[in-house]
Each structure stands twice: as C-alpha cells, then as structure tokens.
Write a protein that holds these residues in place. Sequence first.
Motif, PDB file in Angstrom:
ATOM      1  N   SER A 827       0.811  -1.215   0.000  1.00 58.51           N
ATOM      2  CA  SER A 827       0.000   0.000   0.000  1.00 58.51           C
ATOM      3  C   SER A 827       0.846   1.268   0.000  1.00 58.51           C
ATOM      4  CB  SER A 827      -0.934   0.019   1.212  1.00 58.51           C
ATOM      5  OG  SER A 827      -0.202  -0.094   2.409  1.00 58.51           O
ATOM      6  N   GLY A 828       2.168   1.126  -0.016  1.00 59.45           N
ATOM      7  CA  GLY A 828       3.041   2.300  -0.079  1.00 59.45           C
ATOM      8  C   GLY A 828       3.075   3.124   1.184  1.00 59.45           C
ATOM      9  N   LEU A 829       2.764   2.508   2.344  1.00 59.82           N
ATOM     10  CA  LEU A 829       2.719   3.265   3.593  1.00 59.82           C
ATOM     11  C   LEU A 829       4.119   3.703   4.025  1.00 59.82           C
ATOM     12  CD1 LEU A 829       0.134   1.294   5.770  1.00 59.82           C
ATOM     13  CD2 LEU A 829      -0.268   3.223   4.234  1.00 59.82           C
ATOM     14  N   ALA A 860       0.340  10.653  13.397  1.00 62.09           N
ATOM     15  CA  ALA A 860      -0.438  10.985  12.207  1.00 62.09           C
ATOM     16  C   ALA A 860       0.251  12.043  11.356  1.00 62.09           C
ATOM     17  CB  ALA A 860      -1.826  11.459  12.620  1.00 62.09           C
ATOM     18  N   SER A 861       1.030  12.915  11.976  1.00 61.79           N
ATOM     19  CA  SER A 861       1.716  13.979  11.229  1.00 61.79           C
ATOM     20  C   SER A 861       2.821  13.437  10.340  1.00 61.79           C
ATOM     21  CB  SER A 861       2.290  15.011  12.203  1.00 61.79           C
ATOM     22  OG  SER A 861       3.216  14.392  13.098  1.00 61.79           O
ATOM     23  N   GLN A 862       3.327  12.216  10.625  1.00 66.92           N
ATOM     24  CA  GLN A 862       4.397  11.621   9.821  1.00 66.92           C
ATOM     25  C   GLN A 862       3.904  10.489   8.925  1.00 66.92           C
ATOM     26  OE1 GLN A 862       7.915  10.587  12.141  1.00 66.92           O
ATOM     27  NE2 GLN A 862       7.239  11.940  13.807  1.00 66.92           N
ATOM     28  N   TYR A 863       2.618  10.218   8.968  1.00 67.08           N
ATOM     29  CA  TYR A 863       2.055   9.030   8.319  1.00 67.08           C
ATOM     30  C   TYR A 863       1.499   9.384   6.932  1.00 67.08           C
ATOM     31  CZ  TYR A 863      -1.240   5.155   7.559  1.00 67.08           C
ATOM     32  OH  TYR A 863      -1.940   4.095   7.042  1.00 67.08           O
ATOM     33  N   GLY A 864       1.665   8.458   5.980  1.00 69.79           N
ATOM     34  CA  GLY A 864       1.115   8.673   4.647  1.00 69.79           C
ATOM     35  C   GLY A 864       1.358   7.484   3.750  1.00 69.79           C
ATOM     36  N   SER A 865       1.050   7.653   2.454  1.00 61.66           N
ATOM     37  CA  SER A 865       1.210   6.580   1.478  1.00 61.66           C
ATOM     38  C   SER A 865       1.518   7.173   0.117  1.00 61.66           C
ATOM     39  CB  SER A 865      -0.069   5.731   1.388  1.00 61.66           C
ATOM     40  OG  SER A 865      -0.001   4.841   0.302  1.00 61.66           O
ATOM     41  N   SER A 866       2.378   6.485  -0.626  1.00 62.01           N
ATOM     42  CA  SER A 866       2.692   6.897  -1.999  1.00 62.01           C
ATOM     43  C   SER A 866       1.748   6.266  -3.002  1.00 62.01           C
ATOM     44  CB  SER A 866       4.136   6.500  -2.337  1.00 62.01           C
ATOM     45  OG  SER A 866       4.324   5.094  -2.189  1.00 62.01           O
ATOM     46  N   LEU A 867       0.920   5.300  -2.584  1.00 65.56           N
ATOM     47  CA  LEU A 867       0.038   4.593  -3.510  1.00 65.56           C
ATOM     48  C   LEU A 867      -1.440   4.734  -3.167  1.00 65.56           C
ATOM     49  CD1 LEU A 867       2.054   1.259  -3.959  1.00 65.56           C
ATOM     50  CD2 LEU A 867       2.000   3.235  -5.475  1.00 65.56           C
ATOM     51  N   LEU A 868      -1.736   5.281  -1.982  1.00 69.53           N
ATOM     52  CA  LEU A 868      -3.120   5.480  -1.565  1.00 69.53           C
ATOM     53  C   LEU A 868      -3.349   6.940  -1.200  1.00 69.53           C
ATOM     54  CD1 LEU A 868      -3.654   2.461   0.892  1.00 69.53           C
ATOM     55  CD2 LEU A 868      -4.171   2.539  -1.557  1.00 69.53           C
ATOM     56  N   GLN A 869      -4.609   7.372  -1.313  1.00 70.25           N
ATOM     57  CA  GLN A 869      -5.037   8.650  -0.771  1.00 70.25           C
ATOM     58  C   GLN A 869      -5.717   8.373   0.564  1.00 70.25           C
ATOM     59  OE1 GLN A 869      -7.491  10.098  -4.113  1.00 70.25           O
ATOM     60  NE2 GLN A 869      -6.098  11.822  -4.261  1.00 70.25           N
ATOM     61  N   ILE A 870      -5.037   8.702   1.665  1.00 74.05           N
ATOM     62  CA  ILE A 870      -5.557   8.423   2.994  1.00 74.05           C
ATOM     63  C   ILE A 870      -6.145   9.710   3.566  1.00 74.05           C
ATOM     64  CG2 ILE A 870      -4.955   7.677   5.319  1.00 74.05           C
ATOM     65  CD1 ILE A 870      -2.770   5.968   4.085  1.00 74.05           C
ATOM     66  N   PRO A 871      -7.386   9.677   4.028  1.00 78.55           N
ATOM     67  CA  PRO A 871      -8.008  10.902   4.549  1.00 78.55           C
ATOM     68  C   PRO A 871      -7.193  11.518   5.682  1.00 78.55           C
ATOM     69  CG  PRO A 871      -9.648   9.182   4.254  1.00 78.55           C
ATOM     70  CD  PRO A 871      -8.317   8.532   4.049  1.00 78.55           C
ATOM     71  N   ALA A 872      -7.250  12.826   5.752  1.00 73.31           N
ATOM     72  CA  ALA A 872      -6.573  13.532   6.837  1.00 73.31           C
ATOM     73  C   ALA A 872      -7.154  13.104   8.177  1.00 73.31           C
ATOM     74  CB  ALA A 872      -6.732  15.039   6.645  1.00 73.31           C
ATOM     75  N   THR A 918       6.037   4.735 -19.162  1.00 73.63           N
ATOM     76  CA  THR A 918       6.873   5.355 -18.124  1.00 73.63           C
ATOM     77  C   THR A 918       7.138   4.427 -16.945  1.00 73.63           C
ATOM     78  OG1 THR A 918       4.928   6.310 -17.034  1.00 73.63           O
ATOM     79  CG2 THR A 918       5.986   7.625 -18.764  1.00 73.63           C
ATOM     80  N   ASN A 919       6.667   3.186 -17.027  1.00 74.79           N
ATOM     81  CA  ASN A 919       6.845   2.206 -15.951  1.00 74.79           C
ATOM     82  C   ASN A 919       6.281   2.726 -14.638  1.00 74.79           C
ATOM     83  OD1 ASN A 919       7.691  -0.406 -15.264  1.00 74.79           O
ATOM     84  ND2 ASN A 919       9.578   0.359 -14.343  1.00 74.79           N
ATOM     85  N   LYS A 920       5.064   3.258 -14.707  1.00 74.35           N
ATOM     86  CA  LYS A 920       4.390   3.828 -13.545  1.00 74.35           C
ATOM     87  C   LYS A 920       4.151   2.754 -12.496  1.00 74.35           C
ATOM     88  CE  LYS A 920       1.903   6.849 -11.185  1.00 74.35           C
ATOM     89  NZ  LYS A 920       2.502   8.050 -10.559  1.00 74.35           N
ATOM     90  N   TYR A 921       4.520   3.062 -11.271  1.00 71.00           N
ATOM     91  CA  TYR A 921       4.352   2.156 -10.126  1.00 71.00           C
ATOM     92  C   TYR A 921       3.035   2.525  -9.461  1.00 71.00           C
ATOM     93  CZ  TYR A 921       5.736  -0.233  -5.746  1.00 71.00           C
ATOM     94  OH  TYR A 921       5.803  -1.048  -4.650  1.00 71.00           O
ATOM     95  N   ALA A 922       1.982   1.707  -9.682  1.00 70.78           N
ATOM     96  CA  ALA A 922       0.647   2.107  -9.229  1.00 70.78           C
ATOM     97  C   ALA A 922      -0.219   0.885  -9.001  1.00 70.78           C
ATOM     98  CB  ALA A 922      -0.009   3.029 -10.266  1.00 70.78           C
ATOM     99  N   LEU A 923      -1.287   1.093  -8.243  1.00 71.75           N
ATOM    100  CA  LEU A 923      -2.239   0.040  -7.906  1.00 71.75           C
ATOM    101  C   LEU A 923      -3.522   0.172  -8.720  1.00 71.75           C
ATOM    102  CD1 LEU A 923      -2.049   0.144  -3.996  1.00 71.75           C
ATOM    103  CD2 LEU A 923      -1.315  -1.774  -5.410  1.00 71.75           C
ATOM    104  N   TYR A 924      -4.149  -0.973  -9.021  1.00 76.40           N
ATOM    105  CA  TYR A 924      -5.547  -0.985  -9.443  1.00 76.40           C
ATOM    106  C   TYR A 924      -6.455  -0.858  -8.210  1.00 76.40           C
ATOM    107  CZ  TYR A 924      -4.953  -2.522 -14.328  1.00 76.40           C
ATOM    108  OH  TYR A 924      -4.663  -2.598 -15.648  1.00 76.40           O
ATOM    109  N   ASN A 925      -6.172  -1.699  -7.207  1.00 76.05           N
ATOM    110  CA  ASN A 925      -6.993  -1.723  -6.004  1.00 76.05           C
ATOM    111  C   ASN A 925      -6.150  -2.214  -4.834  1.00 76.05           C
ATOM    112  OD1 ASN A 925      -6.836  -4.491  -6.691  1.00 76.05           O
ATOM    113  ND2 ASN A 925      -8.792  -4.384  -7.738  1.00 76.05           N
ATOM    114  N   PHE A 926      -6.647  -2.012  -3.633  1.00 79.78           N
ATOM    115  CA  PHE A 926      -5.954  -2.454  -2.427  1.00 79.78           C
ATOM    116  C   PHE A 926      -6.956  -3.096  -1.483  1.00 79.78           C
ATOM    117  CE2 PHE A 926      -4.576  -1.572   1.987  1.00 79.78           C
ATOM    118  CZ  PHE A 926      -3.464  -2.411   2.005  1.00 79.78           C
ATOM    119  N   LEU A 927      -6.711  -4.363  -1.142  1.00 77.19           N
ATOM    120  CA  LEU A 927      -7.565  -5.132  -0.232  1.00 77.19           C
ATOM    121  C   LEU A 927      -9.042  -4.969  -0.600  1.00 77.19           C
ATOM    122  CD1 LEU A 927      -5.841  -4.681   3.242  1.00 77.19           C
ATOM    123  CD2 LEU A 927      -5.673  -6.595   1.653  1.00 77.19           C
TER     124      LEU A 927
END
Length: 949
Positions: A827-829, A860-872, A918-927
């Motif tokens: 998930s790119g966390l 929470a201030s240091q948390y995120g993902s490069s492959l998901l949009q996680i709500p604030a 461009t060899n994009k590193y991306a997901l279709y879906n997660f779990l």
Amino acid sequence: MLAFYKKPLHAASMVILYLVFSGFALNANAQSGGSSTSVTGTVVDSTGAVVPKATVEIQNPVSGFSRTTSTDGAGRFTVPNVPFNPYHLTVSASGFGAYAQDIDVRSVVPVSLKITLQVKASSETVTVEAAAEDLLENTPTFHVDVDRGLFDKVPLESQSSEVSSLVTLATPGIAADSNGLFHGLGDHAENSFSVDGQPITDQQSKVFSNQIPLDSVESMEVISGAPPAEFGGKTSVVIDVTTRSGQGVTTPHGTITTSYGSFGTSNVAANLAYGGAKWGNFISLSGLNSGRFLDPPEFVVIHDKGNEENGFDRLDFQLTSKDSIHLNLGFTRSWFQTPNSYDSQLATPWSGVVVDNGGLDPNGNVVGPADQRSQIKTFNIAPTWTRVLSNTTVFTLGAFVRRDGYNYYPSANPFADLGAPGLQSETVSQRRTLTNAGLRTNISYVKGINNLKAGVTYEQTFLNETDPFGLVDPTLNAPCLDANGAPVFVGNPGVNDPSLCPTATTTDQTLYPAPFTANADFNSLLGCYDLTRPTPSANDLCPAAVSGLYTFNGHTDVKELALFLQDTITKGNWNFNLGIRGDFYNGLTTHREAEPRLGVAYNIKRTNTVLRISYARTMETPFNENLVLSNEGCGNPVLNPLLVCSGSSITPFSPGWRNEFHAGLQQAFGRYLVFSGEYIWKYTHNAYDFSVLGATPITFPIEWDRSKIPGYAGRVSVPNLHGFTALMVFSSVAARFFNPQIGGAGAVPSAPGPFRIDHDEKFNLTFHTQYQPWKVGPWFGFNWRYDSGLVAGPAPCAGGQDCANGPAGTDTVVDTSGLSADQQFESGLFCGSVRPTAPTPANPLGTSLSSGLGPNLCPASQYGSSLLQIPAPGTEDDDHNPPRIAPRHLFDVAIGDDNLFHGDKYKWGAQVSVINLTNKYALYNFLSTFSGTHYVSPRTVTAELSFHF
C-alpha cells in the motif's frame, strides 16, 4: 402481457409456435440475422440500363466502419454483415457523376436500394465529402460504436482479455480494474454481451470465464444509456458484438501473427475468411503463453504463469432466396497460477505451526511457498435461422449452449495456503460448472416511420458447485486462549478439546503466555475440519468418516423467460424509442417484473445538435457464480462461522429492480469533431455486489438494500482527417450502497450508514490517437489513461467517522497492526522516512522509530502513502471521504507498418507496442472486498510480425 405473468411458460410456447409457423407460411429474400444485415442494390443510368463495375462504398466516420465493393455485370451489389448504424453511401463509375446518400441500418431487415447515376459533363468535377450531419445519430440511446478500423491499432494492456481492454479504453463510464474486469457505471459486473444476438450475462473477466477473441470481432456497439427493451439481465453496459464473416469473400483472405514480449509472453494467431455469394466461413485460432497472466499483488512478478488457447468459427449459409443459417462455434481453455505475494512466497511465517516447527507443517513436511492454480474451459455453440418474410419483415430463431467449467487447485501442501493475519485461513479447492442454454426468437418489421421488433427468449442456467476446504490457521478456531485472551495453538500435536486447555503446554511461552483457558467461542463442528490439529477420533463432536476436509456441494437450475416489444419511430427531426419488456425469473426465488423503456431524441439540424432523454426500468438478477453457496452458506453450520454470518438462517436472493434516467446531447463541430455526453442517475432496490470467503478464491454474490449511482459520461471523437483520428472518453460515477445486507452470505458491515463500494471513481479519462499519413506506410498509435482512483479497502487512518485505528480512537496516532509488513509495503505506507522494503518486507512500520510509540504505531503527522489517498486525521468517512487509490497516468504507444514490402496480394507487417511506457508504479486496487490487491502492469514491450494474404 397479462398471460405472461399468469402462465409464463405456456405463453412463451404459444408465441414461439406462432412465429415459427408464420415463418414457414411467408416468402421473401433471406439474410443472416443477429446484430447486422446486408445492404444490397442495383445501380442504373438515367435510361434504366445497368452500370457494371461501379464502386460502392459505405462508411461511418465515427465508428471507423468502411466497406467497398463493385457492381456485377447486372449492376447488382451486396455488402454483407453490416452492423446496425447510420452510414454514408457513395457510388462512382467512369463517365458518371458521383452519387451519395445516407442510409440507416437499424434492423435485420435487409436494406435494398436502387441507385440512378447521371452522366457527367466532360469538364465537370464532382467531390463528395461527409457533412457534419453524417457525424450525428438521432437516437435516444447513449452508445459508442467501435469498428475494426478503429481498434486494429489500439495498444491493449491484456492479450488474454482484449475485448474487456478495448471496452475500458473506448467507452465512457468504465472504471478499470485488474484481471480484465471493468466496472460499468458504478456496478460490479452488471454488464452483458450480445454476440450476434446471443445473450451472455455472466462475468467475463480472466478469473471467471474466457472471452471471445478480439480477432473474431467485426464491430461493437457499447450501450451505456437506457437500454432498449430487447436487452435485459445485466444492462449497466451492453456490448453488442458483430463477429466477422467470410460470406462474399470469394478469394481467401487471412492473417498469421506471432509476437514475443516482456515476461516471456508469446502469442501465435491465425485467421481465415473465405466464401461465396451464398456461403462463408471465418475461423480464428490463437495460443498465448505468459509469465504475467494475471495482475499480481506485487509490482514484481511472483508465481504468475498462464496460457490460453482460443478457437472461434463462424459459418454462414444461404439455403434459399428466403432462408439462411448462421452458426457460431467457440472453445477456449485457460490455465494460470494464482500470483503470490511476498507473504505467500515466504513459507507462511505467520502460523504458530510453522514458527514452532521451524518451517515444517504438523506432519513434519516443508511448507514452501503457495502454489495455487486455476483452469477454465469455455465451450459455445449458437445456431441461428433467419427467414425473410417480405421486403419489410424478417423472422429469426436462434439457440445457444455455453458452458464454463472452472477448476481451482490449492497448494500441494495445504499449509502453504495460509496467508498473513486477516487473510486466507483455509485451504480450498473448487469445481464449478455453469451451463447456459436457451432459445430466442424475434420478428422485425420496418416500414415507413416504424421499426418494430418483438421477441421471446427462454434460457436455463445449470449451476454445480463443489468446494472442499479445511482450516490451516491454528488461531482461527482455537480451543484455547492465552493469558491475554488471545487465541493460542497449544500442545504437540495441538488439542481439539477445550477441556484440555488448562493442562496443555506450548513450546514457545514467549509467543503464548500461560496460563491457558478454554475458548467459549470454540466451534466443535468446525474443529473437525481443522488441519492444524490431530484427525478427530470417533466421538460425539464430529460426523462419522471425517477426512479432514469439508465439502460443500450445491446445485440449482435457474430459469428465465423474457418477452419484449419495441418500436423506433422516426418522424421528421424526432426519434422515439418505445418499448415494454416482461421478465420472469425462477431461480432460488422467483420474481416477475414489467419494464417500460422510453427514449426521445430531437435533431436540431440548424446547429447540428441532437438532444435526448431516456428512461428504463430493469430487473436486476443475482450473479450465478457460487450462487448456491452464498444463498445457503449462513444456514450451513460449517460455513456459517467462516462467512461471519450474523444469524443462522438461509439468506435467499430476491431479484432487484432499477429505475434509471438519462439526459444528454450530441454535437457536431464542422465535419471533423463530434461530442456526445450524458448525465446518468440510477436508483436500485436490492442492489448486487460481490464478496469473498476470507481471502480465498471462493467469491460469491451478496445483496444490499439499495444503491444510488449518479454520474456523467462523455465522448469526443475526430474522424479520419488526412490519416489522423482521435478519441477521448471520460466519466465520473458515484457508487453509493446502503445497509442492511439483505441477501447472500456474510454479515452487515459495522458502519450503519451508506458507503462507497470499490467501483466508485471521481474521474477517469482515456485519450487515444492514431496517425497514418499515407495509405501505405507506417502508422502510430497512442493511449493516455488517467484514473483518479477507486475506493480502497481497509487502509489504516487516524480518527474519523468510520476509522478507529489509533489508540482510543484518537486522531493523532495511527495503528497499522491490522496489516502485515508486506501489506504495508503493497500500500506504499510510510512513517516519516521509514517504510517497509522489498523483497522481504519483514519489519512493520514503527519498528525503528524514535518516537517511542512502539511497533505499528505512527504519529499521524508523519504518516502517509505513496500509492493510496488516505483521509486527513479525523476526516475519514465511508460515504463522503473514504480511502482511495492514488491517481495515476498511464501511457501506451504502438508503431507499425502493415505492408513493409509494398506487396499487393501478400503483405508482411510488423509492429512494436509498449504498455505503461513510463513504468508507472501504481495500484488498481488495495484489499478489495472482491479481489484483494493488484498492481498495474509494469512497462511491457511486445514485438509482433504478421503475414496477410
């Protein structure tokens, strides 16, 4: 129609008999029916003398359809297998002025023309060009027409499901998903195919069934507006396919193609068309082998080999001047591995069995990586008889039998199937068949302003389901709890009697702190099929002759009857589509539904604008795949706890009903640009979705109380402009479903309010262009696909209405312990600068943080993902702000030449295509609840060589 509801089978029999006897009683000229017809005619001069060797061309500049033929010695011409559409027809002959007219092909009734050419003055020059009105279709139904001239040069992501790939790229309202699956207008698999009139409403992705090869397709009409009355079942998107024919191909034509590309993917294909004026045969054969057959849960490829062999044959015979027969034959076999994640590749380090025994199962065998595989065999036969009753009326009678046989094979060592916590806890095999057989008949009448069609379809679907399984997770149904109240595996071999827990021991007290107590929730019957414990002896807890595996056997026969009547009325600038459909469904439950259909279009010729509105009432039937298991699962004492049922009663399906409204317009800008757009609003009672048993391959239908799906879709196309064509489609669809769950296995979600299913996407866009500056020479094709991201599965977040992953539900700390380190990697966390790493992501987030919070906890201030949009923090909401897949841009290119050596009769072609340039590193879906986690394809290069004759 009233008789239909009282005695549906008797009414159907009477209608079929009446139509059959009517067919034998009347006479006219014959033509094959389905979703195409023939355009015939005679070309004469002003004196009535025939004109031989005149060139006749019909084309649709939007779909790309273009066919050319010549008149014979009697001035006659025939263009067979013309799909339903408006066309621009031109005729030219030496010494005569050019002739042009528009024709509308909307029925199997053949179009017959008499064309008179005028003598051209010696100095006269006549040029015939398509006008802006030739780009418009004055029809209420929003749809997209795609001909081979358009899709021959489209770079497609999946060679094993090319039809799905093409529909995804060329049709607005489609959300792209993994493994050849696409979501039409916010629904799960509410899509159907009509192949030369044969209805196919079952799921067509790689993991359910085998599709017809794209090589066999002449053209497609993809209907995403309110469907006409002739279409029922799954109607969010209807793909009306016209296959290729050999009729009229008096000189054999064909192509042999071979290709090789990334992941060791190789393909060999051949097709041949040959026939005469009264017969024809088209055959297509292909074989594919790939090291990346399915979209895996990792960006890299692990255990993902597969192959597919495909055969299609269409035969056409004109028996008399009145009668013709059309026969479609198809067989496809696919075999493929289930792709492994790092978790499933690493000898399942999650089980206490494996940890305690040094990587060995309870029997002392090495566990090894998961090795799950599937095989699907699809067979289809569909004969059709057509009789032309008069120059206005055609009768069609067709039959069809299609069978899917699906076999799933688990790992040889069942303990290799154990996944990470929260994932697969069972070893499962599956043997499932779906046989769909039926009859269809209709009569078409075209005269004056009316285009009438009435018909009956009766079909039966025979379902057989066999699902053996056993538990491989010792903590799923543990008899004992440790001192912290957590499930524990104790004893060697493990105990299966809770009364033994106080005196049991474990070899690793650090994992399972003593003392051990009995688990009050232990299911003694389920314990009979727990492979982590000794085979039960003869006692009162287990049925006799327990072998360690439980086998569920299910069977049912689903009967469906449909009657419809529709009329397309064209009057001046108005076009009305009026219809009524009656469906009777008799499966595990019964349901009757009357379904009016209405559409109105108005052509404002002065501005080259078509305005349209439409309404459809449709019946929504349950998916057939594992229908019996889902219906009976909660009433089964063994399946009930595995399906997390909220009760012990059977939860039968009741077919749903939908009201959908569409409003849109089509606008031509000059002769080289046309826009078509639609607003969609669908409201469904008893709305269908798909769920899964744990993370096993056993997927099954479920039913929610209702759904609301609003959205918009649009299409912009540039017809051929000096070798340049362009197509852009875009859409936005909201898929809001509402509790409670009212049918199928499983429990009601914890959130009481509405929620977005993982088919909801705020915006997607596809742009495709082709350029071939010379008729003979190189060509270039390009795709740009943008997806804003589907709704994701359970991604850890901080606070929010439906998120309580932090300690005490706070919004300052995120707890990621619900995911394994590999799932966090997938998930790119990240937590600050720390993130799990490949190829063996064994350390979860928080392990080495200086924050002092401990493993799996992240500020929470240091948390995120490069492959998901996680709500604030504090904003997550399953309805208005759910986690989503991160947006992605994907680019594909293809360069080729169809006639390298400028041959006439024999031509060599070559092309190179690159998917995900461009060899994009991306997901279709997660779990995803339905399909898990899948990555888009890495950069894939394929070289192809072809020979045309």
